[in-house]
Write a protein that holds these residues in place. Structure first.
Motif, PDB file in Angstrom:
ATOM      1  N   GLU A 142       1.888   3.501 -10.039  1.00 30.45           N
ATOM      2  CA  GLU A 142       2.014   4.822  -9.436  1.00 30.45           C
ATOM      3  C   GLU A 142       1.198   5.816 -10.245  1.00 30.45           C
TER       4      GLU A 142
ATOM      5  N   ALA B 274       4.462  11.924  -6.336  1.00 31.69           N
ATOM      6  CA  ALA B 274       3.515  10.806  -6.304  1.00 31.69           C
ATOM      7  C   ALA B 274       2.294  11.186  -5.485  1.00 31.69           C
TER       8      ALA B 274
ATOM      9  N   ASN C  11      -1.529   9.751  -3.742  1.00 34.26           N
ATOM     10  CA  ASN C  11      -2.112   8.519  -3.190  1.00 34.26           C
ATOM     11  C   ASN C  11      -3.100   7.935  -4.194  1.00 34.26           C
TER      12      ASN C  11
ATOM     13  N   ARG D 299       0.830  -1.199   0.000  1.00 37.53           N
ATOM     14  CA  ARG D 299       0.000   0.000   0.000  1.00 37.53           C
ATOM     15  C   ARG D 299       0.870   1.256   0.000  1.00 37.53           C
ATOM     16  N   TYR D 300       0.299   2.303  -0.539  1.00 40.82           N
ATOM     17  CA  TYR D 300       0.930   3.619  -0.583  1.00 40.82           C
ATOM     18  C   TYR D 300       1.220   4.083   0.838  1.00 40.82           C
TER      19      TYR D 300
ATOM     20  N   ARG E  64       5.554   4.816  -2.850  1.00 40.09           N
ATOM     21  CA  ARG E  64       4.860   5.895  -3.554  1.00 40.09           C
ATOM     22  C   ARG E  64       3.734   5.379  -4.473  1.00 40.09           C
ATOM     23  N   GLY E  65       3.506   4.094  -4.413  1.00 42.93           N
ATOM     24  CA  GLY E  65       2.468   3.520  -5.260  1.00 42.93           C
ATOM     25  C   GLY E  65       1.752   2.382  -4.562  1.00 42.93           C
ATOM     26  N   VAL E  66       1.252   1.463  -5.354  1.00 43.61           N
ATOM     27  CA  VAL E  66       0.515   0.325  -4.812  1.00 43.61           C
ATOM     28  C   VAL E  66       0.965  -0.935  -5.552  1.00 43.61           C
TER      29      VAL E  66
END
Length: 371
Positions: free
Chosen positions: A353, A360, A362, A261-262, A271-273
């Motif tokens: 992302e 970045a 959410n 998870r972010y 910075r992403g998932v």
């Protein structure tokens, strides 16, 4: 792993980006016409539901009146049943009295038969011998007195027998009358009950019919409203390709379980998932855009980057291969490639992302809620 090469790559690619595709005017006009047509259907449907609602109110009024009649009818039925019970009891009493009269009649017949057995030989003897065998007037007087008493008793029994027989006939007639009355009352009760049942059944059918029709109309209205909302959404997508206008409604790039998870507070920051996927699972564009990168990035494997305008980018990493080429315009939900090995997941998956300029954002705030 370091994210610096990725940030530098995005900054470089920003200068290579082209503007997103313009809205398709013809499709938008067609959607507007469809929305107008469906909106007219909504008004017509609401008008029909209004008519049904009015009919339902009237039906409830009829229901109240009918219930009042039903209650009155139930009272009449109860009264008739009470009368019938009284008649049946009287009939039982008459039958019991009939039994007693028959018993007494039989007793009288036996008593009269005994008297006749006594009187008849004496009557024959007197008729034949006149006063022979009588020694004195005293004997004659005693015999006449005794015979007179026997005749009187016989006559009394005959009178009582005649009276009982008459009473029995009257009683039998009363029994027939009461029986006929009981049958009449019973027929009345059954008729009343049938009327009550038929009225209730008719009312139930009418209520069921009006409610079913209204429910059908309401379901149809829901369907039309859903169609209108869908058309409006599609129109908004056609008339605005700005990704910012669709915050919170973007489709997910792949259908899988979120494994990473972010989290900017993590070490290193995420910075992403990360999405766990089956091998070969498709990866799709979350919005319209232009392919500005389709190559390997150190630490991310095969990467596709889309530019969406207004300095928005989306990144799709750890692909096994891509289906697009540099500079290609892609549509929302278009398949970009398939998921490949994702080292951090020790399996296959996708790292995604969403960035505005070099920052970045959410993705959970931009993608649609997961069901």
């Amino acid at each position: 792993m370091s994210r610096t090469p990725l940030i530098l790559a995005i900054l470089v690619l920003a200068f290579m980006a082209a503007a997103p595709a313009l809205a398709q005017k013809n499709d938008a006009e067609s959607l507007k016409r469809s929305i107008e047509q469906e909106s007219k259907k909504v008004e017509a449907q609401r008008s029909q539901i209004g008519v049904l609602t009015k009919q339902e109110r009237e039906l409830h009024g009829q229901l109240a009146a009918s219930e009042k009649r039903v209650n009155s009818l139930e009272s009449e039925v109860a009264a008739a049943e009470r009368e019938l019970t009284a008649v049946e009891k009287r009939q039982q009493d008459i039958l019991a009295e009939h039994g007693r009269i028959e018993k007494r009649r039989a007793e009288l017949q036996r008593e009269l038969a005994g008297i006749m057995e006594t009187i008849w030989p004496l009557h024959l003897e007197n008729t034949t011998n006149r006063l022979k065998g009588l020694d004195s007037w005293e004997d004659a007087d005693r015999r006449f007195t005794w015979l007179a008493a026997l005749y009187a008793a016989g006559s009394e029994r005959m009178d009582e027998l005649a009276e009982r027989t008459s009473a029995l006939a009257t009683n039998l007639a009363e029994q027939d009358r009461v029986k006929a009355e009981a049958e009449k009352k019973l027929a009345l009760v059954n008729t009343r009950k049938d009327q009550l049942l038929n009225e209730k059944l008719a009312l139930a059918r009418e209520i069921q019919k009006i409610r079913a029709e209204k429910l059908s109309q309401e379901e149809e209205l829901k369907r039309i409203l859903a169609t209108v909302e869908s058309l409006k959404y599609r129109l908004s997508l056609l008339t605005s390709r700005k990704i910012a206008d669709h915050k919170g409604r973007l489709p997910w790039p792949a259908d899988g379980a979120v494994a990473i998870r972010y989290n900017l507070n993590a070490n290193p920051p995420v910075r992403g998932v990360g999405i766990r996927l089956a091998e070969g699972a498709p990866v799709k564009a979350v919005s319209w855009g232009k392919v500005v990168h389709d190559d390997v990035l150190r630490g991310f494997g095969k990467v596709i980057i889309l530019f969406h305008g207004d300095n928005f980018y989306s990144l799709y990493a750890y692909l096994s291969h891509s289906n697009v080429r540099m500079g290609q315009d892609v549509e929302k939900d278009e398949v970009l490639g398939v998921a490949g090995p994702y080292p951090d997941l020790k399996g296959h998956g996708l790292y995604f992302e969403l960035r505005r300029q070099e920052k970045a954002v959410n993705p959970f705030e931009w993608l649609s809620a997961r069901k």
